[in-house]
Design a protein around this motif. Sequence first.
Motif, PDB file in Angstrom:
ATOM      1  N   LEU A  46       0.806  -1.221   0.000  1.00  0.00           N
ATOM      2  CA  LEU A  46       0.000   0.000   0.000  1.00  0.00           C
ATOM      3  C   LEU A  46       0.843   1.278   0.000  1.00  0.00           C
ATOM      4  N   LYS A  47       2.153   1.122   0.103  1.00  0.00           N
ATOM      5  CA  LYS A  47       3.029   2.303   0.129  1.00  0.00           C
ATOM      6  C   LYS A  47       3.139   2.970  -1.238  1.00  0.00           C
ATOM      7  N   THR A  48       2.790   2.251  -2.290  1.00  0.00           N
ATOM      8  CA  THR A  48       2.800   2.831  -3.630  1.00  0.00           C
ATOM      9  C   THR A  48       1.402   2.742  -4.212  1.00  0.00           C
ATOM     10  N   SER A  49       1.091   3.671  -5.087  1.00  0.00           N
ATOM     11  CA  SER A  49      -0.237   3.696  -5.683  1.00  0.00           C
ATOM     12  C   SER A  49      -0.148   3.889  -7.182  1.00  0.00           C
ATOM     13  N   ASN A  50      -0.984   3.178  -7.898  1.00  0.00           N
ATOM     14  CA  ASN A  50      -1.100   3.397  -9.340  1.00  0.00           C
ATOM     15  C   ASN A  50      -2.465   4.041  -9.643  1.00  0.00           C
ATOM     16  N   HIS A  51      -2.951   4.826  -8.663  1.00  0.00           N
ATOM     17  CA  HIS A  51      -4.227   5.526  -8.776  1.00  0.00           C
ATOM     18  C   HIS A  51      -4.007   7.016  -8.469  1.00  0.00           C
ATOM     19  N   PRO A  52      -3.373   7.742  -9.388  1.00  0.00           N
ATOM     20  CA  PRO A  52      -3.020   9.140  -9.101  1.00  0.00           C
ATOM     21  C   PRO A  52      -4.236  10.046  -8.950  1.00  0.00           C
ATOM     22  N   PHE A  53      -4.041  11.082  -8.158  1.00  0.00           N
ATOM     23  CA  PHE A  53      -5.038  12.141  -7.988  1.00  0.00           C
ATOM     24  C   PHE A  53      -4.689  13.209  -9.007  1.00  0.00           C
ATOM     25  N   GLU A  54      -5.622  13.468  -9.933  1.00  0.00           N
ATOM     26  CA  GLU A  54      -5.309  14.329 -11.070  1.00  0.00           C
ATOM     27  C   GLU A  54      -6.356  15.421 -11.237  1.00  0.00           C
ATOM     28  N   GLY A  55      -6.011  16.378 -12.087  1.00  0.00           N
ATOM     29  CA  GLY A  55      -6.928  17.448 -12.428  1.00  0.00           C
ATOM     30  C   GLY A  55      -6.592  18.737 -11.722  1.00  0.00           C
ATOM     31  N   VAL A  56      -7.389  19.744 -12.005  1.00  0.00           N
ATOM     32  CA  VAL A  56      -7.193  21.072 -11.445  1.00  0.00           C
ATOM     33  C   VAL A  56      -8.460  21.466 -10.690  1.00  0.00           C
ATOM     34  N   GLY A  57      -8.253  21.987  -9.483  1.00  0.00           N
ATOM     35  CA  GLY A  57      -9.407  22.400  -8.699  1.00  0.00           C
ATOM     36  C   GLY A  57      -9.013  22.784  -7.294  1.00  0.00           C
ATOM     37  N   HIS A  58      -9.980  22.811  -6.407  1.00  0.00           N
ATOM     38  CA  HIS A  58      -9.807  23.294  -5.043  1.00  0.00           C
ATOM     39  C   HIS A  58      -9.774  22.177  -4.002  1.00  0.00           C
ATOM     40  N   ASN A  59      -9.780  20.918  -4.443  1.00  0.00           N
ATOM     41  CA  ASN A  59      -9.693  19.731  -3.577  1.00  0.00           C
ATOM     42  C   ASN A  59     -10.915  19.534  -2.676  1.00  0.00           C
ATOM     43  N   ILE A  60     -12.016  20.187  -2.950  1.00  0.00           N
ATOM     44  CA  ILE A  60     -13.217  20.025  -2.134  1.00  0.00           C
ATOM     45  C   ILE A  60     -14.102  18.947  -2.743  1.00  0.00           C
ATOM     46  N   ILE A  61     -14.534  18.016  -1.910  1.00  0.00           N
ATOM     47  CA  ILE A  61     -15.399  16.924  -2.366  1.00  0.00           C
ATOM     48  C   ILE A  61     -16.800  17.474  -2.566  1.00  0.00           C
ATOM     49  N   GLU A  62     -17.230  17.471  -3.825  1.00  0.00           N
ATOM     50  CA  GLU A  62     -18.566  17.948  -4.169  1.00  0.00           C
ATOM     51  C   GLU A  62     -19.423  16.837  -4.761  1.00  0.00           C
ATOM     52  N   THR A  63     -18.777  15.864  -5.358  1.00  0.00           N
ATOM     53  CA  THR A  63     -19.482  14.792  -6.043  1.00  0.00           C
ATOM     54  C   THR A  63     -19.296  13.501  -5.270  1.00  0.00           C
ATOM     55  N   THR A  64     -20.405  12.828  -4.949  1.00  0.00           N
ATOM     56  CA  THR A  64     -20.323  11.539  -4.261  1.00  0.00           C
ATOM     57  C   THR A  64     -21.362  10.590  -4.857  1.00  0.00           C
ATOM     58  N   GLY A  65     -21.281   9.331  -4.476  1.00  0.00           N
ATOM     59  CA  GLY A  65     -22.259   8.348  -4.927  1.00  0.00           C
ATOM     60  C   GLY A  65     -21.969   7.826  -6.315  1.00  0.00           C
TER      61      GLY A  65
END
Length: 141
Positions: A46-65
């Motif tokens: 789990l120390k490495t990830s092949n699931h990068p966090f990408e894109g441009v924005g403000h890091n606020i979770i707005e979309t769920t489900g």
Amino acid sequence: MSCSFTFGEANYNSLPCCSKTNHERSTRLRQGRELRKLHLLNAEVLKTSNHPFEGVGHNIIETTGKGSYSDEKVWINEGQYFSNVNERIWNFYIGGYQPLQKWLKDRKGQELTIADVKHYQRIIKAIEETLEIMGQIHITL
């Protein structure tokens, strides 16, 4: 021979062991240990990830489900997402809930920190590895 596996002091459901050889039993024991480490988020993998966090924005979770997943991406808002997330990982159930969806829902409206991003990536990887081990375990009920 029959046996079962239990983890630590906790009262977990046991995994029946229908293995006939010592090699099969030791393989199941190893898989059980790996699953325990994955579910506690303590596994080395789990120390490495092949699931990068990408894109441009403000890091606020707005979309769920359900609507926050498309094209192997888990969207947190209109511009940011975790990529390379297989649909089987997104739809994976533990107990009565889907961990990836629940984690986002519980944090809707919050800004993700770097630690949050890394934690979510570890959850994604833990589910991915769990599915891999589940595919290796063949138990006839």
